[in-house]
Design an enzyme around this catalytic site. Structure first.
Site, PDB file in Angstrom:
ATOM      1  N   SER A  29      -2.598  30.373   3.103  1.00  0.00           N
ATOM      2  CA  SER A  29      -2.036  29.126   2.547  1.00  0.00           C
ATOM      3  C   SER A  29      -1.081  29.452   1.402  1.00  0.00           C
ATOM      4  O   SER A  29      -0.690  28.571   0.645  1.00  0.00           O
ATOM      5  CB  SER A  29      -3.163  28.212   2.034  1.00  0.00           C
ATOM      6  OG  SER A  29      -3.884  28.844   0.995  1.00  0.00           O
ATOM      7  N   ASN A 112     -14.039  28.680  -3.927  1.00  0.00           N
ATOM      8  CA  ASN A 112     -14.384  27.319  -3.502  1.00  0.00           C
ATOM      9  C   ASN A 112     -14.300  26.315  -4.649  1.00  0.00           C
ATOM     10  O   ASN A 112     -13.705  25.249  -4.507  1.00  0.00           O
ATOM     11  CB  ASN A 112     -15.780  27.301  -2.878  1.00  0.00           C
ATOM     12  CG  ASN A 112     -15.870  28.200  -1.660  1.00  0.00           C
ATOM     13  OD1 ASN A 112     -14.854  28.705  -1.194  1.00  0.00           O
ATOM     14  ND2 ASN A 112     -17.071  28.405  -1.154  1.00  0.00           N
ATOM     15  N   THR A 157       7.283 -18.573   7.778  1.00  0.00           N
ATOM     16  CA  THR A 157       6.039 -18.096   8.374  1.00  0.00           C
ATOM     17  C   THR A 157       6.354 -17.885   9.853  1.00  0.00           C
ATOM     18  O   THR A 157       7.181 -18.617  10.416  1.00  0.00           O
ATOM     19  CB  THR A 157       4.878 -19.109   8.243  1.00  0.00           C
ATOM     20  OG1 THR A 157       5.257 -20.322   8.903  1.00  0.00           O
ATOM     21  CG2 THR A 157       4.542 -19.404   6.786  1.00  0.00           C
ATOM     22  N   HIS A 158       5.751 -16.892  10.429  1.00  0.00           N
ATOM     23  CA  HIS A 158       6.049 -16.520  11.829  1.00  0.00           C
ATOM     24  C   HIS A 158       7.537 -16.290  12.034  1.00  0.00           C
ATOM     25  O   HIS A 158       8.063 -16.517  13.130  1.00  0.00           O
ATOM     26  CB  HIS A 158       5.557 -17.597  12.813  1.00  0.00           C
ATOM     27  CG  HIS A 158       4.147 -18.039  12.586  1.00  0.00           C
ATOM     28  ND1 HIS A 158       3.060 -17.369  13.090  1.00  0.00           N
ATOM     29  CD2 HIS A 158       3.641 -19.068  11.856  1.00  0.00           C
ATOM     30  CE1 HIS A 158       1.938 -17.977  12.718  1.00  0.00           C
ATOM     31  NE2 HIS A 158       2.274 -19.007  11.948  1.00  0.00           N
ATOM     32  N   SER A 277      28.516   2.185   9.755  1.00  0.00           N
ATOM     33  CA  SER A 277      28.411   2.599  11.149  1.00  0.00           C
ATOM     34  C   SER A 277      29.512   3.607  11.433  1.00  0.00           C
ATOM     35  O   SER A 277      30.607   3.511  10.883  1.00  0.00           O
ATOM     36  CB  SER A 277      28.568   1.374  12.058  1.00  0.00           C
ATOM     37  OG  SER A 277      28.943   1.787  13.356  1.00  0.00           O
ATOM     38  N   ASN A 285      24.848  -1.357   6.736  1.00  0.00           N
ATOM     39  CA  ASN A 285      23.458  -1.353   7.214  1.00  0.00           C
ATOM     40  C   ASN A 285      22.473  -0.999   6.092  1.00  0.00           C
ATOM     41  O   ASN A 285      22.766  -0.142   5.253  1.00  0.00           O
ATOM     42  CB  ASN A 285      23.311  -0.334   8.351  1.00  0.00           C
ATOM     43  CG  ASN A 285      24.195  -0.694   9.540  1.00  0.00           C
ATOM     44  OD1 ASN A 285      24.393  -1.863   9.849  1.00  0.00           O
ATOM     45  ND2 ASN A 285      24.765   0.324  10.174  1.00  0.00           N
ATOM     46  N   TYR A 317     -18.115  24.991   1.520  1.00  0.00           N
ATOM     47  CA  TYR A 317     -16.735  25.245   1.920  1.00  0.00           C
ATOM     48  C   TYR A 317     -16.608  25.625   3.380  1.00  0.00           C
ATOM     49  O   TYR A 317     -17.350  26.461   3.896  1.00  0.00           O
ATOM     50  CB  TYR A 317     -16.124  26.364   1.058  1.00  0.00           C
ATOM     51  CG  TYR A 317     -14.646  26.500   1.321  1.00  0.00           C
ATOM     52  CD1 TYR A 317     -13.728  25.670   0.689  1.00  0.00           C
ATOM     53  CD2 TYR A 317     -14.177  27.406   2.270  1.00  0.00           C
ATOM     54  CE1 TYR A 317     -12.368  25.756   0.964  1.00  0.00           C
ATOM     55  CE2 TYR A 317     -12.825  27.490   2.550  1.00  0.00           C
ATOM     56  CZ  TYR A 317     -11.933  26.668   1.893  1.00  0.00           C
ATOM     57  OH  TYR A 317     -10.591  26.739   2.179  1.00  0.00           O
ATOM     58  N   GLN A 322      -8.628  23.744   3.981  1.00  0.00           N
ATOM     59  CA  GLN A 322      -7.282  24.218   3.645  1.00  0.00           C
ATOM     60  C   GLN A 322      -6.208  23.357   4.314  1.00  0.00           C
ATOM     61  O   GLN A 322      -5.132  23.175   3.776  1.00  0.00           O
ATOM     62  CB  GLN A 322      -7.139  25.680   4.078  1.00  0.00           C
ATOM     63  CG  GLN A 322      -5.793  26.300   3.784  1.00  0.00           C
ATOM     64  CD  GLN A 322      -5.818  27.804   3.973  1.00  0.00           C
ATOM     65  OE1 GLN A 322      -6.478  28.525   3.237  1.00  0.00           O
ATOM     66  NE2 GLN A 322      -5.121  28.290   4.993  1.00  0.00           N
TER      67      GLN A 322
END
Ligand code: ARG
Length: 493
Positions: A29, A112, A157-158, A277, A285, A317, A322
């Site tokens: 690691s 550990n 809403t919706h 674009s 955008n 451990y 890791q």
């Protein structure tokens, strides 16, 4: 105690039996550990100071080790010798510098408890950085909300026009949501900032370690008492990543509201937060916000990866741990950056009050206020609801206020035995049917009327100040611990 016993530098840290093989790089690691290089140095220093204070190692050996740690720090992570991880590599470098006495540094500990301490040491700082980013976002939301308390805008809403609201109310709603995100990050900080050091492998140690002392030198406000729990626990990462996932969900909603607002011409994003674009010359955008929105995918993925890795792991451990940690690093980095970008987008966005107002009455969005007025005048709300619903079926969206009043009167004739004027006069109706009048009338606690939003903003600012003070206090506590540790180290070198 002297430094003249023990094997050579290589064998103290890595036995030949485990020195090579095809799985070496898979198991290492070391690269990912750049993130905890500074943390490991601090943990090594605090542990060494404590060992000397407890008489477990001699002051001269402690001095030599602490000197060597300075050299390692100056050379940097990239100069570390090979090793399975940063802990082993730093220890190798110390032993190479000091000689066998350097091997005393690892007395009364294991990687550990060491790695768990390093992750907590680093993650708490990350949590504070993230909390600070949420404060910046809240600051931007609160400022923009305060500037737009009168800016009437459609509320949905919706995704259908529902009731008029204000930009101030909308943005304040996000300020409240992000305040809870800060709260969650600070709660995660509380549980992260505890020391596992002194737990050793999982079963404690025969040495007379002072766990409270290393905790104090490292700025941890407490220890994780049970040694097996101390080395195993990663629930602080789950909690932190849970907070990041929740924050990312808040950010994604904010992004969508801004993206939709930009689409409707209600808000213009600063060019720095937009893209063009490659073919359509007229386009602007909202890419930055689309990317902020997409970060929820990363943050939720990281939380899922973390939980899935941890699920079923027994105590103490296991090397699986890791692979748990990088999920947390990714989550904090990407979510914090997204929070900063969102803050910038909000702070620089330009709301077009006229465009917002022009759309605010669409879809008969003021109808609820009329039903409310009829109910307030004595009609059962359900009857009022029916009457207003009947009226909107007879006219087109965008009908003038006069036409809406006529339609209401006709519906009253059909639904009631009395004329509409028995409940509400035309002047009041005209006001309620206007988006601005509709918003002004909804001045209940937490409602969108300017006065109610201004009240809310006062409370939101108080919470902001409380959270900012908490972040400052944590940072000061950590800085003070850094100074304590540096002062102790200076006594030995
Ligand atoms: N690199 C390891 C990790 O990140 C450090 C702990 C190794 N401990 C061990 N017993 N192999 O978790």
């Amino acid at each position: 105690m002297s430094g003249d016993t023990g094997g050579n530098a290589e064998t103290v840290v890595r036995r030949e039996r485990f020195a090579g093989g095809p799985a070496r790089s898979f198991m290492s690691s070391l690269d990912a550990d750049t993130r905890i290089f500074a943390a490991d140095l601090a943990v090594d220093r605090a542990h060494t100071v404590m060992l000397a204070e407890q008489g477990i190692i001699g002051d001269d050996d402690a001095g030599a080790i602490l000197d060597a740690l300075d050299t390692v720090e100056d050379a940097g992570h990239d100069a570390l010798p090979e090793g399975e991880d940063v802990h082993e590599a730093i220890e190798s470098a110390v032993v190479a510098d000091v000689g066998p006495a350097g091997g005393r540094m690892h007395t009364a500990r294991s990687r550990n408890d060491e790695v768990a301490a390093c992750i907590r040491y680093r993650f708490r700082e990350d949590l504070l950085d993230a909390a600070e980013a949420t404060l910046d976002l809240r600051g931007a939301l609160l400022d923009a909300a305060a500037a737009e308390t009168e800016t009437v805008v459609p509320g949905f809403t919706h995704r259908q026009h529902a009731q008029p609201t204000t930009v101030g109310h909308l943005l304040a709603s996000y300020a409240g949501a992000v305040a809870r995100d800060t709260d969650r990050l600070l709660a995660a900080y509380e549980r992260t900032n505890r020391s596992p050091l002194g737990a050793a492998a999982f079963a404690g140690t025969t040495f007379d370690v002072d766990r409270g002392r290393t905790a104090d030198l490292l700025g941890f406000h407490d220890t994780i008492e049970n040694a097996a729990d101390a080395v195993t626990a990663r629930d602080f990462l789950i909690e932190g990543c849970g907070a990041f996932a929740a924050l990312s969900a808040t950010l994604s909603g904010l992004s969508t509201d801004l993206i939709e607002g930009a689409k409707d011409g209600h808000v213009d994003l600063d060019d720095a937060y937009a893209s063009t674009s490659s073919i359509m010359p007229q386009k602007k955008n909202p890419d930055s916000l689309e990317l902020v929105r997409a970060v929820a995918g990363d943050a939720v993925g990281d939380l899922t990866g973390l939980l899935t890795t941890l699920k079923g792991l027994p105590r103490a451990y296991n090397r699986d741990l890791q692979r748990a940690t990088p999920h947390a690093w990714d989550a904090v980095d990407i979510t914090t950056e997204a929070t900063e970008v969102a803050a910038g987008a909000v702070a620089t966005a330009d709301w077009d009050a006229a465009a917002c107002a022009a759309d605010a009455g669409a879809g008969f969005s003021t109808a609820t206020g009329v039903a409310d007025a009829l109910a307030a005048a004595g009609l059962p709300f359900r009857t009022a609801h029916e009457l207003v619903a009947e009226s909107v079926t007879t006219i087109d969206d965008g009908a003038t206020v006069d036409d809406q009043i006529d339609a209401l009167a006709a519906a009253a004739d059909a639904v009631l035995d009395e004329p509409l004027s028995a409940y509400v006069d035309d002047e009041t109706l005209a006001d309620l049917l206007s988006p601005a009048g509709s918003v002004a009338a909804r001045d209940s606690h937490g409602g969108p009327a300017a006065s109610a939003v201004e009240d809310s903003l006062t409370r939101l600012r108080e919470t902001y100040d409380d959270h900012a003070a908490a972040v400052d206090a944590h940072r000061e506590g950590l800085a003070a611990a850094d100074e304590r540790l540096a002062a102790e180290v200076a006594d030995y070198v």
